[in-house]
Enzyme design. Sequence first.
Site, PDB file in Angstrom:
ATOM      1  N   LYS A 248       0.994  -1.163   0.107  1.00 51.11           N
ATOM      2  CA  LYS A 248      -0.196   0.184   0.063  1.00 51.11           C
ATOM      3  C   LYS A 248       0.393   1.203   0.119  1.00 51.11           C
ATOM      4  O   LYS A 248       0.651   2.393  -0.697  1.00 51.11           O
ATOM      5  CB  LYS A 248      -1.288   0.132   1.038  1.00 51.11           C
TER       6      LYS A 248
ATOM      7  N   ARG B 135     -10.274   0.933   8.463  1.00 52.85           N
ATOM      8  CA  ARG B 135      -9.268  -0.150   8.489  1.00 52.85           C
ATOM      9  C   ARG B 135     -10.363  -1.724   9.223  1.00 52.85           C
ATOM     10  O   ARG B 135     -10.092  -2.303   9.333  1.00 52.85           O
ATOM     11  CB  ARG B 135      -8.213  -0.543   9.602  1.00 52.85           C
TER      12      ARG B 135
ATOM     13  N   ARG C 174      11.979  -5.871   4.941  1.00 50.86           N
ATOM     14  CA  ARG C 174      11.484  -4.168   4.542  1.00 50.86           C
ATOM     15  C   ARG C 174      12.047  -3.110   5.430  1.00 50.86           C
ATOM     16  O   ARG C 174      12.625  -3.670   6.631  1.00 50.86           O
ATOM     17  CB  ARG C 174      10.537  -4.105   4.937  1.00 50.86           C
TER      18      ARG C 174
ATOM     19  N   ARG D 283      10.666  -1.103  11.028  1.00 51.82           N
ATOM     20  CA  ARG D 283      10.469  -1.012  11.990  1.00 51.82           C
ATOM     21  C   ARG D 283       9.910  -1.651  12.828  1.00 51.82           C
ATOM     22  O   ARG D 283       9.654  -2.692  13.160  1.00 51.82           O
ATOM     23  CB  ARG D 283       8.699  -0.609  10.802  1.00 51.82           C
TER      24      ARG D 283
ATOM     25  N   ARG E 189      -0.824  -8.754  13.444  1.00 46.80           N
ATOM     26  CA  ARG E 189      -0.871  -7.917  12.536  1.00 46.80           C
ATOM     27  C   ARG E 189      -2.061  -8.484  11.653  1.00 46.80           C
ATOM     28  O   ARG E 189      -2.920  -7.853  10.866  1.00 46.80           O
ATOM     29  CB  ARG E 189       0.312  -6.757  12.119  1.00 46.80           C
TER      30      ARG E 189
HETATM   31  P1  AP5 Z   1       5.028  -1.338   1.789  1.00 48.86           P
HETATM   32  O1  AP5 Z   1       4.789  -1.061   0.512  1.00 48.86           O
HETATM   33  O2  AP5 Z   1       5.711  -0.595   3.148  1.00 48.86           O
HETATM   34  O3  AP5 Z   1       3.788  -2.237   2.013  1.00 48.86           O
HETATM   35  P2  AP5 Z   1       2.129  -1.453   2.989  1.00 48.86           P
HETATM   36  O4  AP5 Z   1       0.866  -2.228   2.750  1.00 48.86           O
HETATM   37  O5  AP5 Z   1       1.990   0.072   3.470  1.00 48.86           O
HETATM   38  O6  AP5 Z   1       2.635  -2.988   4.539  1.00 48.86           O
HETATM   39  P3  AP5 Z   1       2.434  -1.495   6.131  1.00 48.86           P
HETATM   40  O7  AP5 Z   1       3.106  -2.761   7.090  1.00 48.86           O
HETATM   41  O8  AP5 Z   1       2.813  -0.402   6.138  1.00 48.86           O
HETATM   42  O9  AP5 Z   1       0.934  -1.710   6.293  1.00 48.86           O
HETATM   43  P4  AP5 Z   1       0.232  -1.317   7.905  1.00 48.86           P
HETATM   44  O10 AP5 Z   1      -1.047  -2.071   7.490  1.00 48.86           O
HETATM   45  O11 AP5 Z   1       0.376  -3.245   8.565  1.00 48.86           O
HETATM   46  O12 AP5 Z   1       1.255  -0.641   8.324  1.00 48.86           O
HETATM   47  P5  AP5 Z   1       0.639   0.520   8.968  1.00 48.86           P
HETATM   48  O13 AP5 Z   1       1.660   1.481   8.855  1.00 48.86           O
HETATM   49  O14 AP5 Z   1      -0.600   0.963   8.401  1.00 48.86           O
HETATM   50  O15 AP5 Z   1       6.010  -3.080   1.148  1.00 48.86           O
HETATM   51  C1  AP5 Z   1       6.109  -3.635   2.397  1.00 48.86           C
HETATM   52  C2  AP5 Z   1       7.874  -4.256   2.060  1.00 48.86           C
HETATM   53  O16 AP5 Z   1       7.212  -5.254   0.314  1.00 48.86           O
HETATM   54  C3  AP5 Z   1       8.442  -3.417   1.061  1.00 48.86           C
HETATM   55  O17 AP5 Z   1      10.132  -3.648   2.036  1.00 48.86           O
HETATM   56  C4  AP5 Z   1       8.240  -3.242  -0.168  1.00 48.86           C
HETATM   57  O18 AP5 Z   1       9.927  -2.821  -0.797  1.00 48.86           O
HETATM   58  C5  AP5 Z   1       7.875  -4.358  -0.177  1.00 48.86           C
HETATM   59  N1  AP5 Z   1       7.120  -4.627  -1.890  1.00 48.86           N
HETATM   60  C6  AP5 Z   1       6.347  -4.393  -1.871  1.00 48.86           C
HETATM   61  N2  AP5 Z   1       5.088  -4.657  -2.841  1.00 48.86           N
HETATM   62  C7  AP5 Z   1       6.223  -4.962  -2.874  1.00 48.86           C
HETATM   63  C8  AP5 Z   1       6.460  -5.940  -4.469  1.00 48.86           C
HETATM   64  N3  AP5 Z   1       5.473  -5.784  -5.642  1.00 48.86           N
HETATM   65  N4  AP5 Z   1       6.746  -7.679  -4.594  1.00 48.86           N
HETATM   66  C9  AP5 Z   1       7.790  -7.211  -4.000  1.00 48.86           C
HETATM   67  N5  AP5 Z   1       8.067  -6.876  -2.454  1.00 48.86           N
HETATM   68  C10 AP5 Z   1       7.122  -5.614  -2.608  1.00 48.86           C
HETATM   69  O19 AP5 Z   1       0.481   0.181   9.956  1.00 48.86           O
HETATM   70  C11 AP5 Z   1       1.028  -0.289  11.594  1.00 48.86           C
HETATM   71  C12 AP5 Z   1      -0.191   0.021  12.899  1.00 48.86           C
HETATM   72  O20 AP5 Z   1      -0.384   1.454  13.246  1.00 48.86           O
HETATM   73  C13 AP5 Z   1      -1.306  -0.469  12.319  1.00 48.86           C
HETATM   74  O21 AP5 Z   1      -0.996  -1.839  13.016  1.00 48.86           O
HETATM   75  C14 AP5 Z   1      -2.278  -0.739  14.091  1.00 48.86           C
HETATM   76  O22 AP5 Z   1      -1.410  -0.708  15.159  1.00 48.86           O
HETATM   77  C15 AP5 Z   1      -2.049   0.943  12.677  1.00 48.86           C
HETATM   78  N6  AP5 Z   1      -2.665   1.520  12.236  1.00 48.86           N
HETATM   79  C16 AP5 Z   1      -2.388   2.346  11.395  1.00 48.86           C
HETATM   80  N7  AP5 Z   1      -3.727   2.565  10.519  1.00 48.86           N
HETATM   81  C17 AP5 Z   1      -4.603   2.450  11.785  1.00 48.86           C
HETATM   82  C18 AP5 Z   1      -6.305   2.786  11.443  1.00 48.86           C
HETATM   83  N8  AP5 Z   1      -6.913   2.894  10.869  1.00 48.86           N
HETATM   84  N9  AP5 Z   1      -6.826   2.122  12.492  1.00 48.86           N
HETATM   85  C19 AP5 Z   1      -6.452   1.317  13.295  1.00 48.86           C
HETATM   86  N10 AP5 Z   1      -5.197   1.161  13.990  1.00 48.86           N
HETATM   87  C20 AP5 Z   1      -4.097   1.563  12.448  1.00 48.86           C
END
Ligand code: AP5
Length: 242
Positions: A31, A106, A151, A184, A195
């Site tokens: 994402k 979410r 990552r 991270r 997660r």
């Molecule tokens: P990346 O693009 O970083 O993936 P992502 O989908 O953004 O993953 P996140 O881990 O950031 O998502 P998340 O939803 O768990 O975390 P968030 O910060 O929102 O890619 C990942 C890796 O893969 C990278 O190394 C990249 O290079 C590689 N990659 C990408 N595409 C690829 C491909 N096609 N092929 C190969 N490799 C690839 O949330 C963190 C925490 O915050 C949550 O756990 C929760 O506690 C809180 N939180 C956030 N939002 C909310 C909400 N709305 N409600 C409640 N709590 C929330």
Amino acid sequence: MSAPTAGIVESETSTGDVGTVILLGPPGAGKGTQAKVISARFEIPQISTGDLLRENVSHETELGKKAKQVMNSGELVPDQLVCDMVAERLSHGDCRKGFILDGFPRTVSQAGWLDRFLASQVFENKKCFGAPIVIQYVVEYNALLQRLTGRRSCPTCGRIYNVHFQPPRTADVCDVDGTRLVTRKDDREDVIVERLKAYEQQTLPLVEYYQSRGRLLKIDADRPMEQVAAETLAAIENGDRL
Ligand code: AP5
């Protein structure tokens, strides 16, 4: 918050109003990676609730203090805290042409809040806040684990790397600004499992929520980033709403 993404060629910017783009998908689906491409292409901000929460944690704000433990355990931060944070961010002037919601909504409750919020903004004649396009990235479980444990990101410019798929030119150093890359706190395997569980239990119901409203577009994201990006940009350009 918008930073370039290694390995992806960003095409020329286009200027039409894009509106609301929601990126839905499990942790590691890409994402954040794709949001940066969309942001560069359409010149609209990436609003990552994860990034906003992490900023609050690092600045030790009241919200950050409440969110820290929850995030480190892999659970979701309470809906009301996240919705208030999003409402504040959407009030900024840079959202006028459109915006990308990365990691929000979410839960079904957040999605209901967002629909009411967007409708109220349209009522105030802010047209770009209309019905969203929702893109769901689908990736197989083991690939997610490998992506998340590999990552690394740059704390200065936000660029995302992967030791397996998208390594920096020099190990652990950002190609753009030479900053040492970081892992991270929630990218530990035990937290990743939590997660992914939270995603399955609390976020997957959103697929049905948006499908039943005719707004969901599914993209196979188990492919090279460039292919996923091309399909994503084409979908937004065509205004696809399946
Ligand atoms: P990346 O693009 O970083 O993936 P992502 O989908 O953004 O993953 P996140 O881990 O950031 O998502 P998340 O939803 O768990 O975390 P968030 O910060 O929102 O890619 C990942 C890796 O893969 C990278 O190394 C990249 O290079 C590689 N990659 C990408 N595409 C690829 C491909 N096609 N092929 C190969 N490799 C690839 O949330 C963190 C925490 O915050 C949550 O756990 C929760 O506690 C809180 N939180 C956030 N939002 C909310 C909400 N709305 N409600 C409640 N709590 C929330």
